[in-house]
Design a protein around this motif. Structure first.
Motif, short mmCIF file in Angstrom:
data_model
loop_
_atom_site.label_atom_id
_atom_site.label_comp_id
_atom_site.label_asym_id
_atom_site.label_seq_id
_atom_site.Cartn_x
_atom_site.Cartn_y
_atom_site.Cartn_z
N THR A 49 8.80 10.02 -0.70
CA THR A 49 10.22 10.33 -0.62
C THR A 49 10.74 9.62 0.63
OG1 THR A 49 9.88 12.48 -1.65
CG2 THR A 49 11.95 12.17 -0.46
N PRO A 50 11.29 8.42 0.46
CA PRO A 50 11.65 7.64 1.64
C PRO A 50 12.97 8.08 2.27
CG PRO A 50 12.29 6.45 -0.32
CD PRO A 50 11.56 7.70 -0.78
N SER A 51 13.10 7.77 3.53
CA SER A 51 14.40 7.89 4.20
C SER A 51 15.20 6.65 3.80
CB SER A 51 14.23 7.92 5.72
OG SER A 51 13.72 6.67 6.17
N GLN A 52 16.49 6.65 4.13
CA GLN A 52 17.30 5.46 3.85
C GLN A 52 16.72 4.24 4.56
OE1 GLN A 52 21.63 7.52 3.12
NE2 GLN A 52 21.44 6.13 4.78
N ARG A 53 16.27 4.42 5.79
CA ARG A 53 15.70 3.30 6.56
C ARG A 53 14.46 2.77 5.87
NH1 ARG A 53 11.59 3.10 9.48
NH2 ARG A 53 11.40 5.33 9.76
N GLU A 54 13.57 3.67 5.44
CA GLU A 54 12.33 3.26 4.78
C GLU A 54 12.62 2.55 3.45
OE1 GLU A 54 9.40 6.83 6.40
OE2 GLU A 54 10.71 7.20 4.67
N ARG A 81 20.25 13.07 -2.18
CA ARG A 81 19.83 13.01 -0.78
C ARG A 81 19.59 14.44 -0.30
NH1 ARG A 81 23.66 8.90 2.57
NH2 ARG A 81 25.31 9.14 1.06
N ALA A 82 18.49 14.61 0.42
CA ALA A 82 18.17 15.91 1.02
C ALA A 82 17.53 15.63 2.37
CB ALA A 82 17.23 16.70 0.13
N ARG A 83 17.50 16.62 3.22
CA ARG A 83 16.84 16.42 4.51
C ARG A 83 15.42 15.92 4.28
NH1 ARG A 83 19.99 15.13 8.29
NH2 ARG A 83 21.80 16.46 8.33
N ASP A 87 11.28 14.22 8.87
CA ASP A 87 12.20 13.85 9.94
C ASP A 87 13.53 14.56 9.70
OD1 ASP A 87 13.88 12.71 11.81
OD2 ASP A 87 13.42 10.64 11.27
N PRO A 88 13.80 15.64 10.44
CA PRO A 88 15.02 16.41 10.20
C PRO A 88 16.31 15.63 10.48
CG PRO A 88 13.88 17.20 12.15
CD PRO A 88 12.98 16.19 11.51
#
Length: 143
Positions: A49-54, A81-83, A87-88
């Motif tokens: 589940t990637p972050s936007q950056r990843e 999108r969810a927390r 990484d909060p």
């Protein structure tokens, strides 16, 4: 007049993007949206589940552009999108059920187009296409 490598890459890229945009229009997607969704689909299948950056790093997009396209996909009900679990401060991205259905329909469309567009160099699995992909990876600093 001999065109430079950069000018030729620009022309090929624009022609490719436009062809993908036309092919995906019936599914309501642009090439950029497809690229992010296909990357996210692959990452999700791998349990990531990637972050936007990843996601941007994996797909080759600038962070601000990922944010813009992710908002469009979220508004269309294709992405959630969810927390982020690790990484909060970040958002974790995932395709919705509808997003998964759309990308599963889009992937064969793009694969067929890729076969058509690379036919002059032996198709996507041909030796010339593989050699070209290797050269492009070097130019992108991926190897």
């Amino acid at each position: 007049m001999v065109e430079t490598v950069g000018a030729l890459l620009w022309r090929v890229t624009n022609r490719w993007r436009a062809a993908v945009d036309r092919a995906l229009a019936p599914l309501g997607l642009t090439h950029a949206q497809y690229s992010l969704m296909a990357t996210l689909y692959g990452m999700g299948r791998a349990g990531i589940t990637p972050s936007q950056r990843e996601l941007g790093e994996r797909a080759g997009f600038e962070p601000m552009y990922v944010s813009k396209v992710a908002r469009q996909l979220e508004q269309a009900g294709l992405l959630a999108r969810a927390r982020h679990p690790n990484d909060p401060r970040a958002f974790g991205l995932a395709l919705t059920e509808r997003g998964t259905e759309v990308i599963q329909r889009a992937i064969p469309v793009v694969r067929g187009l890729q076969a058509e567009l690379t036919a002059p160099i032996g198709g996507p699995d041909g030796a010339r296409a593989k050699e070209l992909a290797d050269v492009l990876r070097v130019l992108l600093g991926l190897e």
